[in-house]
Structures are given as C-alpha cells and as structure tokens.
Write a protein that holds these residues in place. Sequence first.
Motif, short mmCIF file in Angstrom:
data_model
loop_
_atom_site.label_atom_id
_atom_site.label_comp_id
_atom_site.label_asym_id
_atom_site.label_seq_id
_atom_site.Cartn_x
_atom_site.Cartn_y
_atom_site.Cartn_z
N ILE A 11 0.83 -1.20 0.00
CA ILE A 11 0.00 0.00 0.00
C ILE A 11 0.87 1.25 0.00
CG2 ILE A 11 -1.70 1.34 1.31
CD1 ILE A 11 -2.88 -1.26 2.29
N LYS A 12 1.90 1.24 0.81
CA LYS A 12 2.81 2.40 0.89
C LYS A 12 3.44 2.70 -0.47
CE LYS A 12 6.81 4.15 3.46
NZ LYS A 12 7.78 4.27 2.36
N ASN A 13 3.90 1.66 -1.16
CA ASN A 13 4.51 1.84 -2.47
C ASN A 13 3.52 2.45 -3.47
OD1 ASN A 13 6.93 0.79 -1.61
ND2 ASN A 13 6.47 -1.29 -2.30
N PHE A 14 2.28 2.01 -3.42
CA PHE A 14 1.26 2.55 -4.32
C PHE A 14 1.01 4.02 -4.01
CE2 PHE A 14 -3.05 3.68 -5.49
CZ PHE A 14 -3.19 3.16 -6.76
N LEU A 15 0.86 4.34 -2.73
CA LEU A 15 0.57 5.72 -2.34
C LEU A 15 1.68 6.69 -2.74
CD1 LEU A 15 -0.90 5.10 1.25
CD2 LEU A 15 -2.17 5.60 -0.85
N ASP A 38 -3.97 3.62 10.43
CA ASP A 38 -3.16 4.37 11.40
C ASP A 38 -1.67 4.14 11.17
OD1 ASP A 38 -5.34 5.52 12.60
OD2 ASP A 38 -5.47 4.04 14.22
N LYS A 39 -1.34 2.91 10.77
CA LYS A 39 0.06 2.61 10.45
C LYS A 39 0.52 3.43 9.25
CE LYS A 39 4.00 0.45 10.75
NZ LYS A 39 4.91 0.71 11.88
N MET A 40 -0.37 3.57 8.26
CA MET A 40 -0.05 4.39 7.10
C MET A 40 0.21 5.84 7.51
SD MET A 40 0.01 2.62 4.28
CE MET A 40 0.78 1.34 5.25
N LYS A 41 -0.53 6.28 8.52
CA LYS A 41 -0.38 7.67 8.97
C LYS A 41 0.98 7.90 9.63
CE LYS A 41 -2.96 11.46 10.98
NZ LYS A 41 -4.22 11.92 11.59
N GLU A 42 1.51 6.84 10.23
CA GLU A 42 2.85 6.94 10.80
C GLU A 42 3.91 7.10 9.71
OE1 GLU A 42 3.75 3.64 13.26
OE2 GLU A 42 1.97 3.85 14.53
N LEU A 43 3.63 6.48 8.57
CA LEU A 43 4.61 6.49 7.47
C LEU A 43 4.43 7.69 6.54
CD1 LEU A 43 4.37 2.69 6.57
CD2 LEU A 43 6.08 3.81 8.02
N LEU A 44 3.19 8.14 6.41
CA LEU A 44 2.88 9.26 5.50
C LEU A 44 1.99 10.26 6.24
CD1 LEU A 44 1.86 7.04 2.47
CD2 LEU A 44 4.00 8.30 2.64
N GLN A 45 2.30 11.53 6.11
CA GLN A 45 1.48 12.55 6.75
C GLN A 45 0.23 12.81 5.91
OE1 GLN A 45 2.08 13.91 9.83
NE2 GLN A 45 3.68 12.33 9.85
N PHE A 46 -0.95 12.69 6.53
CA PHE A 46 -2.18 12.95 5.79
C PHE A 46 -3.31 13.35 6.75
CE2 PHE A 46 -2.12 8.34 6.60
CZ PHE A 46 -3.34 8.16 7.23
N SER A 103 -7.33 15.04 -6.71
CA SER A 103 -5.89 14.94 -6.46
C SER A 103 -5.63 14.92 -4.96
CB SER A 103 -5.15 16.12 -7.10
OG SER A 103 -5.30 16.09 -8.51
N ASN A 104 -4.58 14.22 -4.58
CA ASN A 104 -4.18 14.10 -3.17
C ASN A 104 -5.26 13.47 -2.30
OD1 ASN A 104 -1.62 15.27 -3.51
ND2 ASN A 104 -2.51 17.33 -3.43
N CYS A 105 -6.07 12.61 -2.90
CA CYS A 105 -7.16 11.99 -2.13
C CYS A 105 -7.22 10.49 -2.41
CB CYS A 105 -8.50 12.65 -2.48
SG CYS A 105 -9.89 12.03 -1.53
N PHE A 106 -7.20 9.71 -1.34
CA PHE A 106 -7.32 8.26 -1.44
C PHE A 106 -8.51 7.80 -0.60
CE2 PHE A 106 -2.92 9.06 -2.46
CZ PHE A 106 -2.66 8.19 -3.51
N PHE A 107 -9.34 6.96 -1.19
CA PHE A 107 -10.48 6.39 -0.47
C PHE A 107 -10.10 5.01 0.06
CE2 PHE A 107 -12.66 9.61 -2.86
CZ PHE A 107 -13.74 9.96 -2.05
#
Length: 321
Positions: A11-15, A38-46, A103-107
């Motif tokens: 998921i991180k690679n795709f984002l 929540d783990k994604m939020k630790e890796l990427l600011q959103f 843009s800049n939006c993921f569901f």
Amino acid sequence: MIIDENIISNIKNFLEKKDNGTFILFGDSKQIKLMLIDKMKELLQFEKIMLIDNDTIPIEKVRYMLNFVKLKSNVLRFVVVDLDNVNIYSMNAMLKTLEEPPSNCFFFLLKSDTNVIPTILSRSIRIFVNPDKSKLIEYLIKNYHFPLNWAEFLFFLTNGNWDLILFFIENMWNQKERKPKENFSKLISFVVDGNENLLFDEDYWLKNFGSFISFKFLLKFIKSFVRDIFIINKILVLKDVEIIKMLEKNLVFSKIISKDKLISSYYSKYYSFDIQKILDNTFDQVSKINNANLFKKINKKILYFTFIYQVYQLISLSKSR
C-alpha cells in the motif's frame, strides 16, 4: 504490529507513486483495518476523514463528505468509509467520485465481506486484511499474559478477528489469574455438556450477549464448538418419529429440509441427515443479522431463546446417538 508487513509495504509503495485512488479493505475485523490505516499515517502525513458508525450512515453525511473532498487541497487526504453501514443509495452517490478521485485523495472502503456492487469493485484495489497468526499470538502472550495454548485457541475460535478477540479479553478473560472468567466457563459447559440450566437462564444470555459484537462472538464460538461435537460422526441417522416432529416444527430447520423429505422420513421412520449441512444452514439463517442497526431492532429474548434452543437440541441429539 500484528498485520502482515507485505500488505503495509504494498500500500505504501502505491501511495508514493500515485496522487489518488481507491482501496477496498476486506476482512472480518474493522479494528484491524483501522489499525492498518493508522500505520499508514505513521509512514505518511495525511488528513484523515472518517465515515464510521455502528448504525447506517445517512446519505446526507456521504454527500457532505463527497463535496468536501472535491475542494482543492495540497494536503494528502485519506477518506475512510465503512461500507458495512452504507446503503445502496449512498454507494451509488459515491460512484463518480470513486471513478475519478480528486488529487491528493485516497479512499479506503472497509467491508467485512465481498458483497459490494460491481461498479465499486471495478474502481478499486482489493486487499484482504487479516492479522498475521504468529504475530497475533505473540502479541496476546506479551500484552495480555495469555498462556500459549489459550492464545492459539482464541485465534482458532475467532479466526483471527481482532474485534472478537478484544471482546473476549475485555469481557471474558481474567488477566490477573490468566484464565477465563466464569461467564465463559458457563458457555463451554453449555456447549460441551448440554447444561440445561443455562438454556433457560435469560439473564445470562442478555447480560453477556446483549451487544452486536457479543452476538457475533457467540455465533463464532457456538459454530466452532458444535461443529467439533459432530466431527466424528458427520452423518446423523434419525429413527425417532419425535425427533422428526421436532425438526418439522423448528422455524429454521423447516426452511432447510423440504416438506417431501420430512413426510417420507416420518413414514419410514428412517432418514439420514448431513449434520454439516444442518449446521451451516442454521448459522446462515442467524448470520443474516449482520449489522448493529438490524440487531437493535430484534427482540433479544426471542432471538436467544429460539437460537439457543436449536443449538441445545443439536447437542442433545449428538449425545443420544
């Protein structure tokens, strides 16, 4: 982290390569899916926009969210929608935005099963999110002081559903003594020994299983244990006319077994049932109560007396053969 690291990495690679998109996160546990986000939020600011509820989410809220995310923003946004509590009209309202996300939006759409309208499926990346077995067992031992055999048993019992595991920990597990509480021991006694006293103990069922999550836990538990009771003898031979009459009157079984078969078995006094089919169909009927909103509307006394009585009859049949 009790989720497979490969899922997080993919998921991180795709984002990092895209600036918009839609994911459907499948899996029994809502908490596990939220843990992944929540783990994604630790890796990427959103910025996280949540449409999560135990009841049906009003279409007005869905439309407000859709209008909001269309506003231009330089901030990465994750929109988390609980599809289990969104009706067909709200799903249709989301289609165009899901096809061309801003843009800049993921569901991130959360779903406990794969029953999703095809037009949403075709617009989404599908990911099945389940806990890693070894990591989950290690987590239970380290953080909740489970003995190894109980940690393994709980994983088997819940199929790794973290929501159900948390329910068990909070309501049926004595962390200090590292053993189950009395309410769980009573449940085992009912399923294993056919404890008739518990059959009519209305306070026990309503007090311990009055919420939707507790109802889901009970279904999982009984389905696992009752199936094990019959694992040695998968075919149950019925020769007793009274048993046939009991099945014929039973609200659930009457839908499972055709009338012709019942009549023929009544006269011949002999018929073989595949107990696995009976069990599966029984639980399929009860499992149609698949959301908290529907569960609230149902008379719990009638639900539990009917369902528990059916289970008791099955246990009694197994002991009489």
